[in-house]
Write a protein that holds these residues in place. Structure first.
Motif, mmCIF file in Angstrom:
data_model
loop_
_atom_site.group_PDB
_atom_site.id
_atom_site.type_symbol
_atom_site.label_atom_id
_atom_site.label_comp_id
_atom_site.label_asym_id
_atom_site.label_seq_id
_atom_site.Cartn_x
_atom_site.Cartn_y
_atom_site.Cartn_z
ATOM 1 N N ALA A 78 0.846 -1.208 0.000
ATOM 2 C CA ALA A 78 0.000 0.000 0.000
ATOM 3 C C ALA A 78 0.880 1.256 0.000
ATOM 4 O O ALA A 78 0.579 2.241 -0.700
ATOM 5 N N VAL A 79 1.986 1.213 0.748
ATOM 6 C CA VAL A 79 2.898 2.367 0.775
ATOM 7 C C VAL A 79 3.611 2.494 -0.584
ATOM 8 O O VAL A 79 3.794 3.598 -1.105
ATOM 9 N N CYS A 80 3.973 1.330 -1.166
ATOM 10 C CA CYS A 80 4.604 1.348 -2.509
ATOM 11 C C CYS A 80 3.680 2.032 -3.511
ATOM 12 O O CYS A 80 4.123 2.827 -4.344
ATOM 13 N N GLU A 81 2.383 1.684 -3.437
ATOM 14 C CA GLU A 81 1.435 2.256 -4.395
ATOM 15 C C GLU A 81 1.421 3.780 -4.279
ATOM 16 O O GLU A 81 1.473 4.498 -5.288
ATOM 17 N N ALA A 82 1.380 4.264 -3.019
ATOM 18 C CA ALA A 82 1.419 5.717 -2.803
ATOM 19 C C ALA A 82 2.753 6.274 -3.308
ATOM 20 O O ALA A 82 2.808 7.359 -3.903
ATOM 21 N N GLY A 83 3.841 5.516 -3.096
ATOM 22 C CA GLY A 83 5.180 5.966 -3.504
ATOM 23 C C GLY A 83 5.293 6.115 -5.009
ATOM 24 O O GLY A 83 5.841 7.107 -5.513
ATOM 25 N N VAL A 84 4.760 5.144 -5.743
ATOM 26 C CA VAL A 84 4.845 5.209 -7.211
ATOM 27 C C VAL A 84 3.994 6.369 -7.720
ATOM 28 O O VAL A 84 4.396 7.099 -8.635
ATOM 29 N N ARG A 85 2.829 6.589 -7.078
ATOM 30 C CA ARG A 85 1.997 7.734 -7.496
ATOM 31 C C ARG A 85 2.693 9.056 -7.157
ATOM 32 O O ARG A 85 2.688 9.995 -7.961
ATOM 33 N N ALA A 86 3.312 9.113 -5.988
ATOM 34 C CA ALA A 86 4.021 10.340 -5.588
ATOM 35 C C ALA A 86 5.132 10.643 -6.592
ATOM 36 O O ALA A 86 5.376 11.799 -6.950
ATOM 37 N N GLN A 87 5.777 9.570 -7.049
ATOM 38 C CA GLN A 87 6.869 9.699 -8.028
ATOM 39 C C GLN A 87 6.344 10.232 -9.357
ATOM 40 O O GLN A 87 6.901 11.169 -9.929
ATOM 41 N N THR A 88 5.252 9.634 -9.854
ATOM 42 C CA THR A 88 4.788 10.005 -11.194
ATOM 43 C C THR A 88 3.993 11.317 -11.176
ATOM 44 O O THR A 88 4.057 12.092 -12.131
ATOM 45 N N GLU A 89 3.264 11.566 -10.076
ATOM 46 C CA GLU A 89 2.408 12.765 -10.041
ATOM 47 C C GLU A 89 3.135 13.971 -9.440
ATOM 48 O O GLU A 89 2.611 15.085 -9.471
ATOM 49 N N GLY A 90 4.319 13.742 -8.858
ATOM 50 C CA GLY A 90 5.125 14.851 -8.319
ATOM 51 C C GLY A 90 4.445 15.572 -7.162
ATOM 52 O O GLY A 90 4.539 16.783 -7.039
ATOM 53 N N ARG A 91 3.731 14.817 -6.315
ATOM 54 C CA ARG A 91 3.089 15.457 -5.155
ATOM 55 C C ARG A 91 3.039 14.481 -3.985
ATOM 56 O O ARG A 91 3.289 13.279 -4.164
ATOM 57 N N ARG A 92 2.677 15.009 -2.801
ATOM 58 C CA ARG A 92 2.529 14.185 -1.602
ATOM 59 C C ARG A 92 1.268 13.323 -1.766
ATOM 60 O O ARG A 92 0.202 13.850 -2.084
ATOM 61 N N VAL A 93 1.420 11.991 -1.567
ATOM 62 C CA VAL A 93 0.261 11.104 -1.739
ATOM 63 C C VAL A 93 -0.032 10.354 -0.427
ATOM 64 O O VAL A 93 0.842 9.656 0.095
ATOM 65 N N PRO A 94 -1.253 10.494 0.103
ATOM 66 C CA PRO A 94 -1.625 9.746 1.310
ATOM 67 C C PRO A 94 -1.700 8.244 1.024
ATOM 68 O O PRO A 94 -2.063 7.847 -0.083
ATOM 69 N N VAL A 95 -1.359 7.419 2.014
ATOM 70 C CA VAL A 95 -1.422 5.953 1.859
ATOM 71 C C VAL A 95 -2.838 5.488 2.176
ATOM 72 O O VAL A 95 -3.413 5.889 3.185
ATOM 73 N N GLU A 96 -3.384 4.646 1.286
ATOM 74 C CA GLU A 96 -4.727 4.095 1.544
ATOM 75 C C GLU A 96 -4.584 2.627 1.919
ATOM 76 O O GLU A 96 -4.015 1.841 1.163
ATOM 77 N N MET A 97 -5.085 2.279 3.109
ATOM 78 C CA MET A 97 -4.987 0.889 3.578
ATOM 79 C C MET A 97 -6.320 0.412 4.134
ATOM 80 O O MET A 97 -7.067 1.210 4.689
ATOM 81 N N ILE A 98 -6.571 -0.899 4.021
ATOM 82 C CA ILE A 98 -7.768 -1.462 4.661
ATOM 83 C C ILE A 98 -7.484 -1.589 6.161
ATOM 84 O O ILE A 98 -6.344 -1.469 6.603
ATOM 85 N N GLU A 99 -8.505 -1.854 6.948
ATOM 86 C CA GLU A 99 -8.333 -2.138 8.384
ATOM 87 C C GLU A 99 -7.609 -3.463 8.532
ATOM 88 O O GLU A 99 -7.858 -4.384 7.741
ATOM 89 N N ARG A 100 -6.777 -3.597 9.560
ATOM 90 C CA ARG A 100 -6.043 -4.849 9.750
ATOM 91 C C ARG A 100 -7.014 -5.994 10.119
ATOM 92 O O ARG A 100 -7.709 -5.920 11.139
ATOM 93 N N PRO A 101 -7.076 -7.059 9.284
ATOM 94 C CA PRO A 101 -8.007 -8.155 9.590
ATOM 95 C C PRO A 101 -7.617 -8.891 10.878
ATOM 96 O O PRO A 101 -6.440 -8.892 11.274
ATOM 97 N N ALA A 102 -8.613 -9.557 11.494
ATOM 98 C CA ALA A 102 -8.407 -10.218 12.790
ATOM 99 C C ALA A 102 -7.242 -11.211 12.752
ATOM 100 O O ALA A 102 -6.482 -11.314 13.724
ATOM 101 N N LEU A 103 -7.059 -11.922 11.622
ATOM 102 C CA LEU A 103 -5.996 -12.936 11.543
ATOM 103 C C LEU A 103 -4.610 -12.339 11.817
ATOM 104 O O LEU A 103 -3.695 -13.048 12.226
ATOM 105 N N TYR A 104 -4.456 -11.040 11.599
ATOM 106 C CA TYR A 104 -3.115 -10.422 11.699
ATOM 107 C C TYR A 104 -2.969 -9.504 12.912
ATOM 108 O O TYR A 104 -2.011 -8.764 13.006
ATOM 109 N N ARG A 105 -3.960 -9.551 13.831
ATOM 110 C CA ARG A 105 -3.843 -8.656 14.998
ATOM 111 C C ARG A 105 -3.011 -9.288 16.080
ATOM 112 O O ARG A 105 -2.902 -10.493 16.153
#
Ligand SMILES: NC(=O)C1=CN([C@@H]2O[C@H](COP(=O)(O)OP(=O)(O)OC[C@H]3O[C@@H](n4cnc5c(N)ncnc54)[C@H](O)[C@@H]3O)[C@@H](O)[C@H]2O)C=CC1
Ligand SMILES: O=C1[C@@H](O)[C@H](O)[C@@H](O)[C@H](O)[C@H]1O
Length: 337
Positions: free
Chosen positions: A310-337
């Motif tokens: 998810a951070v990579c996705e924001a990073g690649v957009r920040a790179q191509t769009e030349g601006r600060r990009v917020p990271v979009e993530m789902i809520e952490r599922p129960a299996l990973y808490r």
């Protein structure tokens, strides 16, 4: 499961061949039962050197072999999703090289498939978590002696890139390590990414803007910068300095022998990641084998793989769009808490 864990290694290129050697010569409690590569000759050459090892070109066929108890995926990122889903079909434990998959949507599909199994099966190959210097830094920060972390300065330098290395790979394959170390060291999530670029170095291949300067903001209010510089020519360097309220801590400077000779002072620089992180890869694979034989899954999870994607996705957009990009993530599922 056999008493000695039978591992199928998928992808026998740079990392896969090194992991085959490691399991064959260094790791205890495991053996290489199968190797898989779309390049049949390469797989056969490697299998022929190891007793009881069979070569395959199809990952699913290797996973169906009775000798195989677990899977180590070291094929290129775009091939990971299919191999992971095939391993889930057989409920096999997996150590998957980073990136878990190259984009957030496919990582989410893997995360959903693992949740359908109902238990964790995947360890992601973020090997810096097993590096002695990073482990000391993590334990110092966790002890709280230096106070709250305010900033991290990372330097990530490679001597050169393989042909075809792109700006997106600079984020997805290289800076993905700093995404994981930031989350792990600070125990915070990354909330936004900005990418700045100086005039490219004369060493940069055509089409690659190298070096770049990547900035993360975290939900704990820290700022993290990374110089990613992958054609620096002089060697492989990974350094990190954490600036805290009551002091700073720095790793990666002296990972070598220091000498004084003929009016000169200095040390050597590792040529590449295989040498610099050799002990970390050894510990990572041994830890995976030990946990698998105990019936456990430890280390960086598929959730950590997803968060990095998810951070990579924001990073690649920040790179191509030349601006600060917020990271979009789902809520952490129960299996990973
Ligand atoms: N943890 C770390 O520091 C590092 C991790 N990596 C990761 O390791 C993985 C492999 O990277 P490298 O070894 O550098 O790549 P490579 O290009 O040297 O080797 C990849 C191998 O996989 C084979 N292959 C391609 N598609 C396949 C498929 N569908 N099924 C089976 N085999 C397939 C290729 O023929 C090749 O032999 C990547 O995920 C990469 O990001 C790479 C370098 C360092
Ligand atoms: O994972 C790695 C490579 O894929 C990547 O290309 C390099 O930049 C990293 O230093 C290395 O650790």
């Amino acid at each position: 499961m056999h008493n000695t864990l039978g591992v199928a290694v998928i992808g026998t290129g740079r990392m896969g061949a090194d992991h085959v050697r490691r399991i064959d010569e260094v790791t205890s409690g495991a053996r290489v039962a199968a190797v898989v590569d779309i390049d049949a000759d390469r797989a056969k050459r490697i299998a022929d050197r190891i007793e009881g090892c069979t070569a395959y070109t199809d990952p699913a066929a290797a996973m169906a072999a009775p000798a195989v108890d677990a899977v180590l995926i070291a094929s290129p990122g775009p091939a990971h999703e299919a191999a992971l889903l095939a391993a889930f079909e057989r409920d096999l434990p997996v150590l998957c090289e980073k990136p878990l998959t190259p984009d957030a949507a496919s990582t989410l599909r893997v995360l959903e498939a693992e949740q359908r199994l109902g238990h964790r099966r995947v360890q992601v190959g973020f090997m810096r978590r097993y590096d002695a210097e990073y482990l000391r830094l993590k334990s110092l920060l966790a002890g709280g002696e230096l106070g709250r972390p305010l900033m991290v300065h990372n330097r990530h330098r490679n001597a050169s890139t393989p042909p075809g290395f792109t700006n997106a790979m600079l984020i997805n394959d290289s800076v993905v390590h700093e995404m994981d170390t930031t989350r792990w060291l600070l125990d915070q999530e990354i909330t936004a990414v900005t990418v700045l670029r100086p005039t490219p170095s004369g060493n940069a291949p055509e089409g690659l803007d190298d070096p770049q300067f990547v900035i993360f903001e975290t939900d704990g209010g820290a700022l993290v910068d990374t110089e990613i510089n992958v054609n620096c020519r002089f060697g492989y360097q990974v350094q990190a300095e954490v600036v805290c309220e009551r002091g700073t801590a720095r790793i990666g400077e002296a990972h070598s022998l220091l000498t004084n000779t003929e009016g000169r002072w200095g040390g050597s620089i590792a040529p590449d990641f295989v040498e610099r992180f050799e002990e970390a890869y050894d510990r990572e694979v041994q830890s995976w084998v030990n946990a698998t034989r105990r019936g456990e899954v430890v280390g960086p999870s598929a959730w950590d793989g997803y968060a990095a994607a998810a951070v990579c996705e924001a990073g690649v957009r920040a790179q191509t769009e030349g601006r600060r990009v917020p990271v979009e993530m789902i809520e952490r599922p129960a299996l990973y808490r």
